[in-house]
Write a protein that holds these residues in place. Structure first.
Motif, PDB file in Angstrom:
ATOM      1  N   UNK A 228      38.494  47.455  56.119  1.00 22.98           N
ATOM      2  CA  UNK A 228      37.318  47.310  55.246  1.00 22.98           C
ATOM      3  C   UNK A 228      36.054  47.846  55.917  1.00 22.98           C
ATOM      4  N   UNK A 229      36.001  47.784  57.220  1.00 20.95           N
ATOM      5  CA  UNK A 229      34.821  48.246  57.946  1.00 20.95           C
ATOM      6  C   UNK A 229      34.557  49.735  57.753  1.00 20.95           C
ATOM      7  N   UNK A 230      35.560  50.477  57.280  1.00 18.12           N
ATOM      8  CA  UNK A 230      35.371  51.901  57.045  1.00 18.12           C
ATOM      9  C   UNK A 230      34.373  52.175  55.933  1.00 18.12           C
ATOM     10  N   UNK A 231      34.238  51.223  55.002  1.00 22.65           N
ATOM     11  CA  UNK A 231      33.364  51.432  53.842  1.00 22.65           C
ATOM     12  C   UNK A 231      32.148  50.522  53.981  1.00 22.65           C
TER      13      UNK A 231
ATOM     14  N   UNK B   8      30.864  39.682  53.378  1.00 21.24           N
ATOM     15  CA  UNK B   8      31.247  39.958  54.769  1.00 21.24           C
ATOM     16  C   UNK B   8      32.450  39.130  55.239  1.00 21.24           C
ATOM     17  N   UNK B   9      33.431  39.030  54.393  1.00 19.91           N
ATOM     18  CA  UNK B   9      34.637  38.283  54.773  1.00 19.91           C
ATOM     19  C   UNK B   9      35.770  39.204  55.211  1.00 19.91           C
ATOM     20  N   UNK B  10      35.495  40.499  55.311  1.00 20.10           N
ATOM     21  CA  UNK B  10      36.510  41.440  55.767  1.00 20.10           C
ATOM     22  C   UNK B  10      37.409  41.985  54.697  1.00 20.10           C
TER      23      UNK B  10
ATOM     24  N   UNK C  21      43.298  40.000  56.794  1.00 22.42           N
ATOM     25  CA  UNK C  21      41.943  39.482  57.006  1.00 22.42           C
ATOM     26  C   UNK C  21      40.940  40.578  57.309  1.00 22.42           C
ATOM     27  N   UNK C  22      41.373  41.706  57.809  1.00 25.27           N
ATOM     28  CA  UNK C  22      40.453  42.786  58.158  1.00 25.27           C
ATOM     29  C   UNK C  22      40.602  44.000  57.246  1.00 25.27           C
ATOM     30  N   UNK C  23      41.526  43.939  56.291  1.00 23.83           N
ATOM     31  CA  UNK C  23      41.830  45.095  55.454  1.00 23.83           C
ATOM     32  C   UNK C  23      41.652  44.778  53.971  1.00 23.83           C
ATOM     33  N   UNK C  24      41.434  45.825  53.209  1.00 24.44           N
ATOM     34  CA  UNK C  24      41.371  45.722  51.753  1.00 24.44           C
ATOM     35  C   UNK C  24      42.356  46.704  51.147  1.00 24.44           C
ATOM     36  N   UNK C  25      42.795  46.408  49.930  1.00 26.66           N
ATOM     37  CA  UNK C  25      43.728  47.291  49.232  1.00 26.66           C
ATOM     38  C   UNK C  25      43.128  47.716  47.905  1.00 26.66           C
ATOM     39  N   UNK C  26      43.138  49.027  47.666  1.00 23.12           N
ATOM     40  CA  UNK C  26      42.637  49.586  46.418  1.00 23.12           C
ATOM     41  C   UNK C  26      43.680  50.533  45.842  1.00 23.12           C
ATOM     42  N   UNK C  27      43.590  50.746  44.520  1.00 22.00           N
ATOM     43  CA  UNK C  27      44.423  51.756  43.876  1.00 22.00           C
ATOM     44  C   UNK C  27      43.557  52.951  43.537  1.00 22.00           C
ATOM     45  N   UNK C  28      43.890  54.088  44.099  1.00 22.41           N
ATOM     46  CA  UNK C  28      43.177  55.332  43.840  1.00 22.41           C
ATOM     47  C   UNK C  28      44.041  56.194  42.930  1.00 22.41           C
ATOM     48  N   UNK C  29      43.516  56.557  41.760  1.00 20.33           N
ATOM     49  CA  UNK C  29      44.271  57.352  40.796  1.00 20.33           C
ATOM     50  C   UNK C  29      43.584  58.690  40.575  1.00 20.33           C
TER      51      UNK C  29
END
Length: 360
Positions: free
Chosen positions: A53-56, A63-65, A116-124
């Motif tokens: 998540x810190x990449x974005x 700020x929960x990661x 806890x440190x990552x997020x998941x998104x769907x990119x289409x």
């Protein structure tokens, strides 16, 4: 002259070991790792991307990661601009796919414990007409981090393959790709894995600190290659499965023992056998990165063989340099002090890594 610079030389060695200790492999490697599942269709390509998540910057409001559904909705245009600039899919006519970003609960199983440190998104990505050729340019890496990578599984036309994006290898063909893409991808991953795996590096260096000729070097390299290849294969095939904490702690202890043994061992005759036994443990450690990718059975052999070739290339580089250095310093008085200082430093680092891995 040697006596004059001996203290300075030993201090440099100590400083080098301290740097390795701070950059130890005991730190969480997920901090710079992303995982992608890519599905290629005629007019659409969907990517389930799990990333640090810190990449974005500027979108994790609480700020929960992690990025919540509300945060993704609020910052959707920013996210589409951000990812559109860094992950581009281009068809044979040079047209860039139109990107839409959405939240998703479809999390890869191999990252669930590190979410806890990552997020998941769907990119289409979509195109008005069916695409006949498709290239992906991936440029989503932590800046100035050599170990940053994205482990990608690509599904297209009933075929599944695995790719590894790194700062050095950012572009791949997704439709009708040449086979060398996957081979080179995993060869580089293997090279990177051992060169940045400081525990494996120190294990190999410790084996060479007592000297020995070319015959000894050949025996050690051969024993380590065969043993870690066996357990690497068994672990990736899920035939042998041990807790990560146990494997990583055991690797640290192999380093401690080999380095400590340099203080009392006088003969190198049977050290290749010790290398073989300990190499079995290191092979389980090598397997960790491949198990995280969840290699598909259809291309498992190619990926595994390519990765192993990369590990061997990196290993040869390490042992060759170490062998030449130790052969050179053997000509000078005080070389025994250097070897013992190095061995003591490695023992200390190995114990630190063991405590970190076993109890934290």
């Amino acid at each position: 002259m040697w006596r004059r610079y001996r203290v300075a030389f030993i201090c440099l060695i100590a400083a080098f070991l301290v740097v390795i200790g701070w950059a130890s492999p005991s730190q969480a490697h997920w901090a710079d790792l992303a995982v992608a599942e890519v599905t290629v269709e005629q007019t659409k390509t969907a990517m389930i991307l799990t990333f640090p998540t810190a990449l974005v910057p500027g979108v994790d409001d609480n700020r929960d990661g992690q990025l919540s559904i509300d945060e993704v909705t609020t910052h959707q245009s920013e996210l589409e601009k951000f990812f559109g600039d860094r992950i581009r899919l281009i068809d044979a006519q040079g047209e860039v796919g139109k990107l839409a970003v959405a939240a998703t609960n479809n999390l890869p199983v191999n990252i669930a414990s590190n979410i806890q440190t990552h997020s998941t998104l769907e990119l289409t990505y979509t195109w008005a007409q069916p695409v006949t050729g498709l290239v992906i340019n991936y440029n989503l890496f932590l800046p100035n981090v050599a170990t940053a990578r994205c482990l990608a599984t690509v599904m297209q036309g009933g075929k599944i393959r695995n790719l590894v994006f790194t700062p050095e290898q950012r572009e791949f063909t997704l439709i009708n790709p040449p086979v060398w893409q996957q081979i080179s991808s995993f060869v580089w991953l293997g090279i990177e894995h051992i060169l940045t795996g400081y525990d494996h590096v120190l294990f190999l260096i410790s084996l060479l600190m007592l000297g020995g000729g070319f015959g000894y070097l050949t025996k050690v390299v051969t024993a380590f290659t065969i043993s870690h290849s066996v357990t690497l294969t068994l672990a990736v095939l899920d035939i042998v499965t041990l807790p990560v904490r146990f494997v990583e702690s055991a690797i640290a202890l192999t380093i401690v023992y080999v380095a400590a043994e340099n203080f009392w061992r006088t003969s190198l005759r049977w050290r290749w056998l010790l290398t073989f036994i300990f190499g079995l443990i290191h092979g389980l450690g090598f397997a960790g990165i491949l198990k995280e990718i969840h290699l598909n059975q259809s291309n498992l052999a190619l990926s595994l063989a390519s990765f192993n070739v990369g590990v061997e290339i990196g290993q040869i580089v390490i042992v060759t340099i170490a062998f030449l250095i130790f052969r050179t310093i053997k000509k000078y008085p005080g070389e025994l002090i250097v070897r013992r200082c190095l061995s003591a430093g490695v023992v200390a680092l190995g114990l630190i890594w063991f405590v970190e891995r076993a109890f934290y």
